[in-house]
Scaffold this active site. Sequence first.
Site, PDB file in Angstrom:
ATOM      1  N   THR A 226     -41.869   8.214  12.045  1.00  0.00           N
ATOM      2  CA  THR A 226     -41.446   9.396  12.590  1.00  0.00           C
ATOM      3  C   THR A 226     -40.586  10.213  11.256  1.00  0.00           C
ATOM      4  O   THR A 226     -40.567   9.912  10.324  1.00  0.00           O
ATOM      5  CB  THR A 226     -40.243   8.863  13.270  1.00  0.00           C
ATOM      6  OG1 THR A 226     -40.475   8.139  14.415  1.00  0.00           O
ATOM      7  CG2 THR A 226     -39.209  10.053  13.682  1.00  0.00           C
TER       8      THR A 226
ATOM      9  N   ARG B 223     -42.612   6.033  28.224  1.00  0.00           N
ATOM     10  CA  ARG B 223     -41.518   5.602  27.597  1.00  0.00           C
ATOM     11  C   ARG B 223     -40.982   6.816  26.324  1.00  0.00           C
ATOM     12  O   ARG B 223     -41.874   7.517  25.946  1.00  0.00           O
ATOM     13  CB  ARG B 223     -42.011   4.506  26.719  1.00  0.00           C
ATOM     14  CG  ARG B 223     -40.761   4.215  25.637  1.00  0.00           C
ATOM     15  CD  ARG B 223     -40.948   4.397  24.285  1.00  0.00           C
ATOM     16  NE  ARG B 223     -40.085   3.694  23.274  1.00  0.00           N
ATOM     17  CZ  ARG B 223     -39.715   4.088  21.921  1.00  0.00           C
ATOM     18  NH1 ARG B 223     -40.527   5.430  21.595  1.00  0.00           N
ATOM     19  NH2 ARG B 223     -39.078   3.551  21.378  1.00  0.00           N
TER      20      ARG B 223
ATOM     21  N   GLY C 173     -38.390   7.452  23.403  1.00  0.00           N
ATOM     22  CA  GLY C 173     -37.432   6.949  22.356  1.00  0.00           C
ATOM     23  C   GLY C 173     -36.277   7.585  22.134  1.00  0.00           C
ATOM     24  O   GLY C 173     -35.768   8.397  22.945  1.00  0.00           O
ATOM     25  N   ASP C 174     -35.611   7.385  20.784  1.00  0.00           N
ATOM     26  CA  ASP C 174     -34.439   7.938  20.540  1.00  0.00           C
ATOM     27  C   ASP C 174     -34.622   9.359  19.818  1.00  0.00           C
ATOM     28  O   ASP C 174     -33.596  10.191  20.035  1.00  0.00           O
ATOM     29  CB  ASP C 174     -33.706   7.106  19.443  1.00  0.00           C
ATOM     30  CG  ASP C 174     -34.729   6.684  18.244  1.00  0.00           C
ATOM     31  OD1 ASP C 174     -35.744   6.388  18.343  1.00  0.00           O
ATOM     32  OD2 ASP C 174     -34.138   7.049  17.178  1.00  0.00           O
TER      33      ASP C 174
ATOM     34  N   THR D 291     -34.833   6.930  12.266  1.00  0.00           N
ATOM     35  CA  THR D 291     -36.243   6.208  12.513  1.00  0.00           C
ATOM     36  C   THR D 291     -36.342   4.921  12.575  1.00  0.00           C
ATOM     37  O   THR D 291     -35.467   4.048  11.859  1.00  0.00           O
ATOM     38  CB  THR D 291     -37.211   6.907  11.244  1.00  0.00           C
ATOM     39  OG1 THR D 291     -38.503   6.052  11.796  1.00  0.00           O
ATOM     40  CG2 THR D 291     -36.584   6.192   9.972  1.00  0.00           C
ATOM     41  N   GLY D 292     -37.070   4.159  13.436  1.00  0.00           N
ATOM     42  CA  GLY D 292     -37.199   2.971  13.724  1.00  0.00           C
ATOM     43  C   GLY D 292     -37.120   2.489  15.118  1.00  0.00           C
ATOM     44  O   GLY D 292     -37.973   3.275  16.148  1.00  0.00           O
TER      45      GLY D 292
ATOM     46  N   GLY E 170     -36.745   2.653  18.502  1.00  0.00           N
ATOM     47  CA  GLY E 170     -35.802   3.839  19.251  1.00  0.00           C
ATOM     48  C   GLY E 170     -34.667   2.954  20.268  1.00  0.00           C
ATOM     49  O   GLY E 170     -33.571   3.481  20.264  1.00  0.00           O
TER      50      GLY E 170
HETATM   51  N1  ASP Z   1     -37.875   5.993  16.643  1.00  0.00           N
HETATM   52  C1  ASP Z   1     -39.020   6.228  17.080  1.00  0.00           C
HETATM   53  C2  ASP Z   1     -39.447   5.796  18.524  1.00  0.00           C
HETATM   54  O1  ASP Z   1     -38.642   4.645  18.876  1.00  0.00           O
HETATM   55  C3  ASP Z   1     -40.124   5.515  16.452  1.00  0.00           C
HETATM   56  C4  ASP Z   1     -40.050   5.747  14.955  1.00  0.00           C
HETATM   57  O2  ASP Z   1     -39.236   6.008  14.376  1.00  0.00           O
HETATM   58  O3  ASP Z   1     -41.198   5.749  14.340  1.00  0.00           O
HETATM   59  O4  ASP Z   1     -39.774   6.567  19.288  1.00  0.00           O
END
Ligand code: ASP
Length: 332
Positions: free
Chosen positions: A201, A229, A231-232, A251-252, A254
């Site tokens: 991300t 789905r 995410g965050d 990022t991470g 989510g």
């Molecule tokens: N945070 C993002 C999600 O969960 C994924 C990512 O950070 O790569 O959609």
Amino acid sequence: MKKIFLPFLLLGTLAFCQKKYVMVIHGGAGTITKANLSPEKEKEYRETLTKALQRGYNEIKNGKSSLDAVTVAIIVMEDSPLFNAGKGAVFTNEGKNELDASIMTGNNRKAGAVAGVTTVKNPILAAKAVMQQSEHVMMAGAGAEKFAKEKGLEIVDPKYFWTERAWNSLQKVKAMEAEKKTSKNEQKLPDYFLIDQKFGTVGAVALDKNGIITAGTSTGGMTNKKFNRIGDSPIIGAGTYANDQVGLSGTGWGEFFIRTVASKTVADRMKFLKENVKDAAQASIDDIGQLGGDGGIIALDKDGNIAMSFNTEGMYRGAVTDKGEIEVYIYK
Ligand code: ASP
């Protein structure tokens, strides 16, 4: 006399030496180690992050808004196949690319977000359009696409987002998933099931000459995501947040950023607990870690202090000072 002046002199020198950052960016956190990144790829990442910082910095230097700086920096990363955002976004279980993005300006706490769009070339521009040209904060799917088109944003064939790297990731994760299902002892299977599913991300936070902070985030989400789905990243307070004190982008994994309301929590810790930006960001990442999640968060406060906290092996990240000095990091 001398005794009185010395502390002031020291403080003055310290303030003079203290770097003031005007922008911080990330290109995702994850299993990024020297061992699994070739020197050529590492160079490409460094160059693209530098380009994003340089473009963002130019906006700030020329007196443009932090909103402009964040937008141009994120577009550089969305247009690059290296990151899980725009071109290069990961694939859903059905082999599609569904993109999420959000943006927020701190002075007025206006925000815009899109989720699950499949044809908007630069989702961050759609998020910005939602913020500036609609009475809503978040739009999803076909409606968001229709809105983006009406506002004159570039619409592309969904094939535009296809990259071999993201496609191969999907195949790998699906194979792992199949292996997990047939395995007699699921518990014994290592966490590599999670590797490659997420991360990459992109996000940026900038501080302009008027002291206004803007934060933005853009993503393809997680590889193999199902059932639309989300995410965050498009959720204000989770993946993105800004007020008059600080701006944040995460990022991470989510789901953990949503459950801990990660970005807003950092802002609140600073506001109510009077923590500095580094401690507050670290506390949020620690909390995510304790729940079993992982990822990273970048932050920039009104005085130009930054945080780049993560609990993964690495995070593509960088920052630029008001003097145009660019720093780029990848590993721990
Ligand atoms: N945070 C993002 C999600 O969960 C994924 C990512 O950070 O790569 O959609």
